[in-house]
Design a protein around this motif. Structure first.
Motif, PDB file in Angstrom:
ATOM      1  N   GLY A 217     -31.859  37.092  61.149  1.00  0.00           N
ATOM      2  CA  GLY A 217     -32.301  35.911  61.750  1.00  0.00           C
ATOM      3  C   GLY A 217     -31.195  35.715  62.773  1.00  0.00           C
ATOM      4  O   GLY A 217     -31.465  35.145  63.907  1.00  0.00           O
ATOM      5  N   THR A 218     -29.934  36.079  62.802  1.00  0.00           N
ATOM      6  CA  THR A 218     -28.893  35.838  63.841  1.00  0.00           C
ATOM      7  C   THR A 218     -29.240  36.858  64.979  1.00  0.00           C
ATOM      8  O   THR A 218     -29.059  36.522  66.172  1.00  0.00           O
ATOM      9  CB  THR A 218     -27.378  36.275  63.198  1.00  0.00           C
ATOM     10  OG1 THR A 218     -27.300  35.374  61.921  1.00  0.00           O
ATOM     11  CG2 THR A 218     -26.411  35.618  64.105  1.00  0.00           C
ATOM     12  N   MET A 219     -29.408  38.015  64.665  1.00  0.00           N
ATOM     13  CA  MET A 219     -30.063  39.019  65.605  1.00  0.00           C
ATOM     14  C   MET A 219     -31.175  38.664  66.518  1.00  0.00           C
ATOM     15  O   MET A 219     -31.042  38.672  67.633  1.00  0.00           O
ATOM     16  CB  MET A 219     -30.560  40.392  64.981  1.00  0.00           C
ATOM     17  CG  MET A 219     -30.962  41.455  65.894  1.00  0.00           C
ATOM     18  SD  MET A 219     -32.645  41.261  66.391  1.00  0.00           S
ATOM     19  CE  MET A 219     -33.398  41.434  64.789  1.00  0.00           C
ATOM     20  N   LEU A 220     -31.985  37.872  65.969  1.00  0.00           N
ATOM     21  CA  LEU A 220     -33.186  37.376  66.598  1.00  0.00           C
ATOM     22  C   LEU A 220     -32.810  36.357  67.567  1.00  0.00           C
ATOM     23  O   LEU A 220     -33.030  36.286  68.833  1.00  0.00           O
ATOM     24  CB  LEU A 220     -34.379  36.880  65.773  1.00  0.00           C
ATOM     25  CG  LEU A 220     -35.231  37.713  64.879  1.00  0.00           C
ATOM     26  CD1 LEU A 220     -36.223  37.275  64.074  1.00  0.00           C
ATOM     27  CD2 LEU A 220     -35.845  38.776  66.010  1.00  0.00           C
ATOM     28  N   ILE A 221     -31.621  35.382  67.031  1.00  0.00           N
ATOM     29  CA  ILE A 221     -31.248  34.240  67.851  1.00  0.00           C
ATOM     30  C   ILE A 221     -30.417  34.924  69.130  1.00  0.00           C
ATOM     31  O   ILE A 221     -30.644  34.639  70.129  1.00  0.00           O
ATOM     32  CB  ILE A 221     -30.415  33.313  67.255  1.00  0.00           C
ATOM     33  CG1 ILE A 221     -31.017  32.637  66.018  1.00  0.00           C
ATOM     34  CG2 ILE A 221     -29.548  32.578  67.954  1.00  0.00           C
ATOM     35  CD1 ILE A 221     -30.219  31.716  64.867  1.00  0.00           C
ATOM     36  N   ASN A 222     -29.472  35.893  68.961  1.00  0.00           N
ATOM     37  CA  ASN A 222     -28.927  36.714  69.736  1.00  0.00           C
ATOM     38  C   ASN A 222     -29.667  37.279  71.027  1.00  0.00           C
ATOM     39  O   ASN A 222     -29.749  37.187  72.036  1.00  0.00           O
ATOM     40  CB  ASN A 222     -28.110  38.068  69.359  1.00  0.00           C
ATOM     41  CG  ASN A 222     -27.015  37.315  68.281  1.00  0.00           C
ATOM     42  OD1 ASN A 222     -26.465  36.362  68.472  1.00  0.00           O
ATOM     43  ND2 ASN A 222     -26.449  38.333  67.587  1.00  0.00           N
ATOM     44  N   PHE A 223     -31.180  37.719  70.435  1.00  0.00           N
ATOM     45  CA  PHE A 223     -32.020  38.395  71.348  1.00  0.00           C
ATOM     46  C   PHE A 223     -32.563  37.390  72.310  1.00  0.00           C
ATOM     47  O   PHE A 223     -32.709  37.590  73.437  1.00  0.00           O
ATOM     48  CB  PHE A 223     -33.113  39.119  70.540  1.00  0.00           C
ATOM     49  CG  PHE A 223     -33.899  39.912  71.280  1.00  0.00           C
ATOM     50  CD1 PHE A 223     -35.331  39.125  71.386  1.00  0.00           C
ATOM     51  CD2 PHE A 223     -33.902  40.903  72.100  1.00  0.00           C
ATOM     52  CE1 PHE A 223     -36.346  39.415  72.062  1.00  0.00           C
ATOM     53  CE2 PHE A 223     -35.208  41.540  72.996  1.00  0.00           C
ATOM     54  CZ  PHE A 223     -36.173  40.674  72.941  1.00  0.00           C
ATOM     55  N   LEU A 224     -33.006  36.105  71.597  1.00  0.00           N
ATOM     56  CA  LEU A 224     -33.396  35.286  72.410  1.00  0.00           C
ATOM     57  C   LEU A 224     -32.276  34.732  73.592  1.00  0.00           C
ATOM     58  O   LEU A 224     -33.045  34.486  74.892  1.00  0.00           O
ATOM     59  CB  LEU A 224     -34.111  33.777  71.609  1.00  0.00           C
ATOM     60  CG  LEU A 224     -35.189  34.350  70.710  1.00  0.00           C
ATOM     61  CD1 LEU A 224     -35.486  33.200  69.851  1.00  0.00           C
ATOM     62  CD2 LEU A 224     -36.310  34.702  71.588  1.00  0.00           C
ATOM     63  N   ILE A 225     -31.344  34.531  73.211  1.00  0.00           N
ATOM     64  CA  ILE A 225     -30.161  33.848  74.058  1.00  0.00           C
ATOM     65  C   ILE A 225     -30.005  34.926  75.043  1.00  0.00           C
ATOM     66  O   ILE A 225     -29.926  34.766  76.571  1.00  0.00           O
ATOM     67  CB  ILE A 225     -28.871  33.516  73.341  1.00  0.00           C
ATOM     68  CG1 ILE A 225     -29.285  32.324  72.454  1.00  0.00           C
ATOM     69  CG2 ILE A 225     -27.947  33.259  74.540  1.00  0.00           C
ATOM     70  CD1 ILE A 225     -28.174  32.171  71.455  1.00  0.00           C
ATOM     71  N   ALA A 226     -29.775  36.317  74.672  1.00  0.00           N
ATOM     72  CA  ALA A 226     -29.424  37.397  75.786  1.00  0.00           C
ATOM     73  C   ALA A 226     -30.848  37.535  76.675  1.00  0.00           C
ATOM     74  O   ALA A 226     -30.662  37.867  77.766  1.00  0.00           O
ATOM     75  CB  ALA A 226     -29.113  38.534  75.074  1.00  0.00           C
ATOM     76  N   GLY A 227     -31.941  37.330  76.052  1.00  0.00           N
ATOM     77  CA  GLY A 227     -33.229  37.617  76.959  1.00  0.00           C
ATOM     78  C   GLY A 227     -33.077  36.468  77.870  1.00  0.00           C
ATOM     79  O   GLY A 227     -33.705  36.515  79.169  1.00  0.00           O
TER      80      GLY A 227
END
Ligand code: HEM
Length: 156
Positions: A37-47
């Protein structure tokens, strides 16, 4: 069960019996889901950082829209640095860590040596990722591999 030869010790079957199914502990499952879940949030913010970089290169004045008072190049390179480093540590590394924990336990067929350390690793990694996002806030723009001597140069 296939016996090799008459008279041979019939306790050595030709095919080993299937191993009983092993499931990872509920606490490890919970931690793995937290990592994903946290990885997906990191991915969205970095994206979003990456998309902001591309918007800066258009005629859309992102800085005035967002009331950011730094030159475009400073904003671009600090966004680039946050993007690359968070995708590397907050996405790729996160995926490597949770999969290793899961695989070692699932196919090693035993619980992790310390769930406490495994949970601590999640928080240490995520605090580090949040600090990496601060690259943009503090205009640190040396690229994801901290290209020397940019690391020591103040962009502003
Ligand atoms: C939402 C998906 C993504 C978008 C829109 C995106 C877009 C970009 C853009 C626009 C750049 C800058 C290229 C340039 O002008 O130099 C870039 C650089 C980069 N991206 Fe992505 N990217 C995405 C996903 C990823 C992923 C998944 C990774 C790695 C796991 C990644 C790693 C990098 C790295 C390491 C750089 C170079 C940063 C540097 O030079 O310091 N990106 N990306």
């Amino acid at each position: 069960m296939q016996i090799i030869a008459k008279g041979h010790d019939e306790y050595y079957p030709y095919e080993p019996p299937p191993l009983p199914e092993y499931d990872v502990s509920p606490s490890l499952k919970k931690l793995v889901l937290k990592f994903i879940g946290t990885m997906l949030i990191n991915f969205l913010i970095a994206g979003a950082c990456a998309l902001a970089m591309r918007i800066i290169q258009t005629d859309v004045h992102l800085r005035s829209l967002a009331h950011i008072n730094v030159p475009d190049n400073v904003l671009f390179y600090s966004l680039l640095t946050s993007h690359g480093q968070v995708m590397f540590f907050g996405v790729l590394s996160f995926n490597t860590i949770w999969f290793s924990y899961y695989a070692v336990s699932k196919w090693g067929r035993k619980p992790l040596a310390s769930m406490k350390l495994a949970r601590a690793s999640f928080w240490i990694m995520e605090i580090a990722v949040v600090l990496l996002f601060l690259d943009t806030v503090f205009h640190f723009g040396s690229g994801w591999y901290n290209l020397m001597p940019l690391t020591f140069l103040r962009l502003l």
